[in-house]
Enzyme design. Structure first.
Site, PDB file in Angstrom:
ATOM      1  CG  ASN A  41      -1.663   1.244   1.455  1.00 11.62           C
ATOM      2  OD1 ASN A  41      -1.740   2.079   0.554  1.00 11.62           O
ATOM      3  ND2 ASN A  41      -2.241   1.402   2.638  1.00 11.62           N
TER       4      ASN A  41
ATOM      5  CE  LYS B  28       0.048   3.323   4.734  1.00 11.55           C
ATOM      6  NZ  LYS B  28       0.105   3.444   6.171  1.00 11.55           N
TER       7      LYS B  28
ATOM      8  CG  HIS C 273      -5.693   1.907   5.204  1.00 16.36           C
ATOM      9  ND1 HIS C 273      -5.256   2.940   5.997  1.00 16.36           N
ATOM     10  CD2 HIS C 273      -4.671   1.028   5.110  1.00 16.36           C
ATOM     11  CE1 HIS C 273      -4.000   2.697   6.357  1.00 16.36           C
ATOM     12  NE2 HIS C 273      -3.616   1.544   5.832  1.00 16.36           N
TER      13      HIS C 273
ATOM     14  CD  GLU D  29      -3.277  -2.436   7.458  1.00 14.69           C
ATOM     15  OE1 GLU D  29      -2.169  -2.670   6.966  1.00 14.69           O
ATOM     16  OE2 GLU D  29      -3.925  -1.412   7.190  1.00 14.69           O
TER      17      GLU D  29
ATOM     18  N   GLY E 282       2.663   2.519  10.625  1.00 21.33           N
ATOM     19  CA  GLY E 282       3.592   3.622  10.418  1.00 21.33           C
ATOM     20  C   GLY E 282       4.329   4.053  11.671  1.00 21.33           C
TER      21      GLY E 282
ATOM     22  CB  SER F 169       5.449  -1.434  11.954  1.00 15.15           C
ATOM     23  OG  SER F 169       5.040  -0.085  12.200  1.00 15.15           O
TER      24      SER F 169
HETATM   25  P1  PGA Z   1       3.000   0.494   7.509  1.00 18.01           P
HETATM   26  O1  PGA Z   1       1.516   0.659   6.927  1.00 18.01           O
HETATM   27  O2  PGA Z   1       3.538  -0.810   6.958  1.00 18.01           O
HETATM   28  O3  PGA Z   1       3.752   1.673   7.007  1.00 18.01           O
HETATM   29  O4  PGA Z   1       2.873   0.448   9.000  1.00 18.01           O
HETATM   30  C1  PGA Z   1       0.669  -0.434   6.784  1.00 18.01           C
HETATM   31  C2  PGA Z   1      -0.652  -0.002   6.212  1.00 18.01           C
HETATM   32  O5  PGA Z   1      -1.130   1.081   6.560  1.00 18.01           O
HETATM   33  O6  PGA Z   1      -1.262  -0.731   5.403  1.00 18.01           O
END
Ligand code: PGA
Length: 251
Positions: A10, A12, A96, A168, A174, A214
Site C-alpha cells: 500500500n 499510500k 483502511h 491492521e 507507520g 510496521s
Molecule cells: P506500515 O503501513 O507498513 O507503514 O505500517 C501499513 C498499512 O497502513 O497498510
C-alpha cells in the site's frame, strides 16, 4: 488447510510517476518466476494505469487504495470501481484505518464500498483494526468483530472468496511498533471465528487474513510465519524494491 500467502504493498500518498515505474520494474524483475505467494501493489490512483501496463505479463496485481461506493455521477473528486477496472486494477483496499480515522469513513460506508468493488468484479482487501485506546480499554475483539461483521453485511459465500481481510492495529501502522506474532495470531484466530459464525467453518477457513502495521524485512519472517497469518499489507516498506522483495521472500 494451507492458504496461499498474499502480500500487498500500500503505497499510500507516496512516490512520483518515475519512482512508481522504477519500483514496479524492479519488482517484476525480482519476482519473475517466483510462485511462492500472491503479490499486489496499490499505487495512488493517478499512477494505476501506467503501473498496470508496466506489470502486464507479470503475476503482480494492481489495486486501488480506495474507491467511491457510487457507480457514477456527481461525486467530485471520486473514483469508481468501474474506472479502477478500466485502467487495469483488479482489486481495491476498503476500510483502511487512514480512511476511517482521517477521512471519517463509517462502517456503513466501508460496507457500501466493498459492495461496489465486488459488484464491479474487483477483489477486495477489507481492513479492520483497533486503536491504542481501544486496545487498552480491552475492546480489541469487539471493535474488530464489529468492523468485520458490518463490512461483510450482504456479502455472499461465493463473494467472500474474493475478499481478503487485513488485520491492521492502528497503533502499529507507520509507527515502527508492530504487533507481536502472538498478538497477530490471536487477533486473526478471533477474526476467523467471527467469520465461521457469519458463514461456516469451511468458508471461513478459505479466507486469507493479512497482518499489517510496521511489517519490514527484519520482522517479516516471524510475522508471516505466525499461525493464522496468511500474508501482509505493507505500507512504508513497500516503497523500496529491496525491502518489499525481502518481505515477499521471507514467506
Ligand atoms: P506500515 O503501513 O507498513 O507503514 O505500517 C501499513 C498499512 O497502513 O497498510
Amino acid at each position: 488447510m494451507t492458504r496461499r500467502a498474499f502480500i500487498a504493498g500500500n503505497w499510500k500518498m507516496n512516490l512520483d510517476r518515475r519512482g512508481a515505474l522504477r519500483l514496479v520494474a524492479a519488482l517484476a524483475e525480482g519476482l519473475a518466476g517466483d510462485e511462492r505467494c500472491d503479490v499486489a501493489v496499490c499505487p495512488p490512483f493517478v499512477y494505476i494505469d501506467e503501473v498496470a501496463r508496466a506489470l502486464a505479463g507479470s503475476k503482480i496485481r494492481v489495486g486501488g487504495q480506495n474507491l467511491c461506493d457510487q457507480p457514477e455521477g456527481a461525486f467530485t473528486g471520486e473514483i469508481s470501481a468501474r474506472m479502477l477496472r478500466d485502467v487495469g486494477a483488479e482489486l481495491a483496499i476498503v476500510g483502511h484505518s487512514e480512511r476511517r480515522h482521517l477521512f471519517g469513513e463509517s462502517d456503513e460506508l466501508v460496507r457500501s464500498k466493498l459492495r461496489a468493488a465486488l459488484d464491479e468484479g474487483l477483489d477486495a482487501i477489507l481492513c479492520v483494526g483497533e486503536t491504542l485506546d481501544e486496545r487498552t480499554a480491552g475492546q480489541t475483539e469487539s471493535v474488530i468483530a464489529r468492523q468485520l461483521t458490518r463490512g461483510l453485511e450482504g456479502v455472499s459465500d461465493a463473494e467472500l472468496e474474493r475478499v481478503t481481510i487485513a488485520y491492521e492495529p492502528v497503533w502499529a501502522i507507520g509507527t515502527g511498533q508492530n504487533a507481536t506474532p502472538a498478538e497477530a495470531s490471536e487477533a486473526h484466530a478471533y477474526l476467523r471465528g467471527v467469520l465461521s459464525g457469519l458463514y461456516d467453518d469451511s468458508s471461513a477457513e478459505r479466507v486469507r487474513i493479512q497482518y499489517g502495521g510496521s511489517v519490514k524485512p527484519s520482522n517479516a519472517a516471524e510475522l508471516l510465519g505466525a499461525r493464522e497469518v496468511d500474508g501482509a499489507l505493507v505500507g512504508g516498506a513497500s516503497l523500496e524494491p529491496d525491502s518489499f522483495l525481502q518481505i515477499v521472500r521471507s514467506r
